[in-house]
Enzyme design. Sequence first.
Site, PDB file in Angstrom:
ATOM      1  N   ASP A  48       0.845  -1.191   0.000  1.00 27.66           N
ATOM      2  CA  ASP A  48       0.000   0.000   0.000  1.00 27.66           C
ATOM      3  C   ASP A  48       0.883   1.245   0.000  1.00 27.66           C
ATOM      4  OD1 ASP A  48      -2.097   1.737   0.163  1.00 27.66           O
ATOM      5  OD2 ASP A  48      -2.504   1.365   2.291  1.00 27.66           O
ATOM      6  N   ASN A  55       0.695   4.340  -1.124  1.00 28.44           N
ATOM      7  CA  ASN A  55       0.215   5.660  -0.706  1.00 28.44           C
ATOM      8  C   ASN A  55      -0.446   5.644   0.682  1.00 28.44           C
ATOM      9  OD1 ASN A  55      -2.194   4.393  -1.179  1.00 28.44           O
ATOM     10  ND2 ASN A  55      -2.820   5.708  -2.890  1.00 28.44           N
ATOM     11  N   ASP A  65     -11.885  -9.007  -5.317  1.00 25.98           N
ATOM     12  CA  ASP A  65     -12.543  -7.698  -5.169  1.00 25.98           C
ATOM     13  C   ASP A  65     -14.060  -7.874  -5.187  1.00 25.98           C
ATOM     14  OD1 ASP A  65     -13.168  -5.019  -5.104  1.00 25.98           O
ATOM     15  OD2 ASP A  65     -12.709  -4.684  -7.227  1.00 25.98           O
ATOM     16  N   SER A  89     -14.887  -2.462  -6.093  1.00 19.86           N
ATOM     17  CA  SER A  89     -14.431  -1.080  -5.928  1.00 19.86           C
ATOM     18  C   SER A  89     -13.174  -0.782  -6.730  1.00 19.86           C
ATOM     19  CB  SER A  89     -14.152  -0.797  -4.446  1.00 19.86           C
ATOM     20  OG  SER A  89     -13.099  -1.631  -3.976  1.00 19.86           O
ATOM     21  N   GLU A 131     -10.662  -8.709   1.733  1.00 13.43           N
ATOM     22  CA  GLU A 131     -10.469  -8.948   0.299  1.00 13.43           C
ATOM     23  C   GLU A 131      -8.987  -9.273   0.020  1.00 13.43           C
ATOM     24  OE1 GLU A 131     -13.968  -6.201  -1.735  1.00 13.43           O
ATOM     25  OE2 GLU A 131     -11.967  -5.344  -1.397  1.00 13.43           O
ATOM     26  N   HIS A 190      34.606 -19.622  22.408  1.00 19.52           N
ATOM     27  CA  HIS A 190      35.984 -19.113  22.482  1.00 19.52           C
ATOM     28  C   HIS A 190      35.949 -17.603  22.677  1.00 19.52           C
ATOM     29  CE1 HIS A 190      40.190 -18.471  21.558  1.00 19.52           C
ATOM     30  NE2 HIS A 190      39.895 -17.715  20.508  1.00 19.52           N
ATOM     31  N   ASN A 191      36.826 -17.088  23.574  1.00 19.68           N
ATOM     32  CA  ASN A 191      36.886 -15.642  23.824  1.00 19.68           C
ATOM     33  C   ASN A 191      35.476 -15.056  23.921  1.00 19.68           C
ATOM     34  OD1 ASN A 191      39.633 -15.873  23.758  1.00 19.68           O
ATOM     35  ND2 ASN A 191      39.943 -14.680  21.892  1.00 19.68           N
ATOM     36  N   GLU A 206      34.679 -18.928  27.946  1.00 23.99           N
ATOM     37  CA  GLU A 206      36.077 -18.617  28.241  1.00 23.99           C
ATOM     38  C   GLU A 206      36.206 -17.223  28.841  1.00 23.99           C
ATOM     39  OE1 GLU A 206      40.436 -18.932  26.084  1.00 23.99           O
ATOM     40  OE2 GLU A 206      38.690 -18.500  24.849  1.00 23.99           O
ATOM     41  N   ASP A 226      39.392 -14.560  29.801  1.00 19.86           N
ATOM     42  CA  ASP A 226      40.804 -14.158  29.838  1.00 19.86           C
ATOM     43  C   ASP A 226      40.947 -13.043  30.867  1.00 19.86           C
ATOM     44  OD1 ASP A 226      41.455 -15.931  27.907  1.00 19.86           O
ATOM     45  OD2 ASP A 226      41.773 -14.489  26.313  1.00 19.86           O
ATOM     46  N   HIS A 236      41.120  -9.370  25.609  1.00 22.98           N
ATOM     47  CA  HIS A 236      42.064 -10.162  24.827  1.00 22.98           C
ATOM     48  C   HIS A 236      43.440  -9.521  24.965  1.00 22.98           C
ATOM     49  CE1 HIS A 236      42.998 -12.449  20.851  1.00 22.98           C
ATOM     50  NE2 HIS A 236      43.288 -13.154  21.927  1.00 22.98           N
ATOM     51  N   GLU A 254      41.550 -18.360  31.643  1.00 23.62           N
ATOM     52  CA  GLU A 254      42.900 -18.084  31.151  1.00 23.62           C
ATOM     53  C   GLU A 254      43.459 -17.012  32.077  1.00 23.62           C
ATOM     54  OE1 GLU A 254      44.691 -19.489  28.706  1.00 23.62           O
ATOM     55  OE2 GLU A 254      43.079 -20.960  28.472  1.00 23.62           O
ATOM     56  N   ILE A 277      14.011 -10.216  -8.731  1.00 21.51           N
ATOM     57  CA  ILE A 277      13.347 -11.439  -8.269  1.00 21.51           C
ATOM     58  C   ILE A 277      14.381 -12.557  -8.298  1.00 21.51           C
ATOM     59  CG2 ILE A 277      11.534 -13.132  -8.756  1.00 21.51           C
ATOM     60  CD1 ILE A 277       9.892 -10.884  -9.938  1.00 21.51           C
ATOM     61  N   ASP A 290      16.346 -16.211  -8.406  1.00 20.57           N
ATOM     62  CA  ASP A 290      16.363 -17.440  -9.205  1.00 20.57           C
ATOM     63  C   ASP A 290      16.866 -18.550  -8.280  1.00 20.57           C
ATOM     64  OD1 ASP A 290      15.733 -15.844 -11.444  1.00 20.57           O
ATOM     65  OD2 ASP A 290      17.853 -15.428 -11.797  1.00 20.57           O
ATOM     66  N   TYR A 347      20.657 -17.955  -7.693  1.00 21.17           N
ATOM     67  CA  TYR A 347      21.619 -18.191  -8.778  1.00 21.17           C
ATOM     68  C   TYR A 347      22.089 -16.872  -9.381  1.00 21.17           C
ATOM     69  CZ  TYR A 347      23.459 -19.489 -13.356  1.00 21.17           C
ATOM     70  OH  TYR A 347      24.259 -19.622 -14.462  1.00 21.17           O
TER      71      TYR A 347
END
Length: 799
Positions: A147, A149, A183, A187, A194, A305-306, A335, A337, A350, A384, A687, A689, A743
């Site tokens: 829609d 507008n 419709d 209208s 609808e 990790h970390n 983990e 540190d 780190h 650590e 569109i 593929d 694609y």
Amino acid sequence: LWALLQDWGLPINQDLMLMQKGMLMRKVRSKCWKKLRYFRLQDDGMTVWHARQEGGNAKPTFSISDVETVREGHESELLRSLAEEFPLERGFTIIFHGRRANLDLVANSVEEAEVWKRGLWHLMDFVNGMDQQERLDQYHDWFQRGDKNQDGRMSFQEVQRLLHLMNVEMDQEYAFHLFQTADTSHSGTLEGEEFVDFYKALTKRAEVQELFENFSADGQKLTLLEFVDFLREEQKEGERAPDLALELIDRYEPSESGKLRHVLSMDGFLSYLCSKDGDIFKPTCLPIYQDMTQPLNNYYINSSHNTYLVGDQLYGQSSVEGYIRALKRGCRCVEVDIWDGPSGEPIVYHGHTLTSRIPFKDVVATVAQYAFQTSEYPVILSLENHCSWEQQQVMACHLTEILGEQLLSTTLDGLLPTQLPSPEELRRKILVKGKKLRTLEEDLEEEEEEELESELEGEQEADPEPEAQLESEPQELSPRSKDKKKEKVVMCPLFCPPTCCEVMVQAPFSKPKSLLFPKQKSKPILCPSLSALVVYLKSVSFHSFTHSREHYRFYETSSFSETKAKSLIKEAGNEFVQHNAWQLSRVYPSGLRTDSSNYNPQELWNAGCQMVAMNVQTAGLEMDICDGLFRQNGGCGYVLKPDFLRDAQSSFHPERPVSPFRAQTLLIQVISGQQLPKEDMSKERSIVDPLVRVEIFGVRPDTTRQETSYVENNGFNPYWGQTLCFRVLVPELALLRFVVKDYNWKSRNDFIGQYTLPWTCMQQGYRHIHLLSKDGTSLHPASIFVHINIREGLEGDEC
């Protein structure tokens, strides 16, 4: 639209009305970026837009279905850091599904903040309570986009524009026919119901209708016996088909008369196929279904990790949000540190990089709060430790005081174990993994001696006469007692608390232990109070598998870089499997992955490595595989390894698997797709593929992929009807990843969506695969429709 939302069961309250009018709030990204923006709930009741000012050009900010939760201002690191500038009561944080950054907002008043928090929770409850059919009928989002507008009506020109947005290239004459049919008011525009009728006509499933008619004698309904035949022949439900048929009719047939007559209409049949019961993932694998009473080393453990990083390894932000996200997605090993910080408080970051810092105590508090929200099974804190003696004491203090009873600080029964405890025994416990000064045996021996001494002291206080007799009549001392006689208590020069000094304060008269007077070294000496918190997960260096067998104990664990682990698999794969059958291993990403990229965890799982740590903040193929494995067993973060990886005498070699294994052949007919999204929704005329790629991950001979051809210009309801065939030697280790791509002959095909699951959790028959985004969040209603057939052995010419 508001009236329709009310018809669907959404109560429109004062909060929502105020949100629809819009409010000026401050959007906060950092301590320096704090800008006023005008936020408004759209008329569809499901999306929030924002603009620089009221009446300005607005753009979408988020959809209600994207929101995971709403947090109070005091729960936000960023808003807490600005508490002097903005009262926390006026702030709140919107948390999104997946890896999308949080949205921190500050309202002009506490009352306005409460309006938005209450309103968002109200809308989230409504969305989360909608069932599958209601979600399929959620047309208003498309109506809002089409829609143009914004007059509440849709002309045929706007419908044509909408079809492009929906990835549909349709013959104009046929599209106009559907438009005129819907419709009913004549209208020349579509309004309300609808558009619903137009949308349903657009989403009609011809391939499902054909399948339905193949089993229905009259083409109008499936009788109970016809539905039982379908479940038994196609869905491979076996003996449970009759009882299951009754359950499914009662669950998915929309007509009450149909339920009474035990028949299934076409609408009910489609609802079943689109539901969790019709999903490719076995419903029996969704809850916790595995034996959780085996030793920890028998499980794969979801590991991070970390964990503190939410960005790259060099300049990225450190945040407790990393722990919140990891724990809420099911990670059970995180983990930390830790380095010396200002004012005597350890910090987490780190080391030797420009990543930001966060207080260690904040990390511990976050773990305490979120550890068991997703899973009740144990959380492992992999420390650590780079701190000085003094700040290690502070670490130990924070761990014990903040975690309290959640922290496991001694063996479960106080006795020396013969194997690691099980996840079930460790429910709601947090375990520390790290360096340890002594063996578990020595710890328990000292505890016994302390208990004995305490008992003797108690007896002496209660009866002083025997004590006097002992003093007057010296007894022959045992060698151990003679040694104790020579010892005295030495005050720790660093003024450790008693809990720390208990381990080390006793020293011979002749020569105080050097550990009490640490010299400057490249690595800080381990503090006993921190060492004592390591019970079942003592970190040790790996030298060789022979060395581990001869010198290490079952509660000692080694860590390997991905490069070292992969090298060991190639050089001594079977020894690695046997090693992992009795001892825990942790694998971590290469230090060269400064961009926080990931490695494929499958190769490490094939060798039985339990804690394969991932950069969970980085989406991609590798995290899809990780999420796929841990999607089963209630998402609890623990998955039982196959029996041949739990046997210390196993002959399995991950690089050269040989029989006996239950090899299988898989036939996948990729039938159709539904409402596939475009990667870039801003390109109206573009569109997709689409094509479907099926990837198998497992032992090296099983790892392969195949794909369909692409369907040109149809992302809404593409049809492939192509069959792919795979032969797999070790299905117990295999995962399948279904990927839909757009694609593009000029470049690599663009990602649309994916879904990954374990081979052992795959249902046979006609199934829908509900696609996920790169972040692992739902792309509802996007899906692909397939038929799955698994045959025992590798015989046949299908492949």
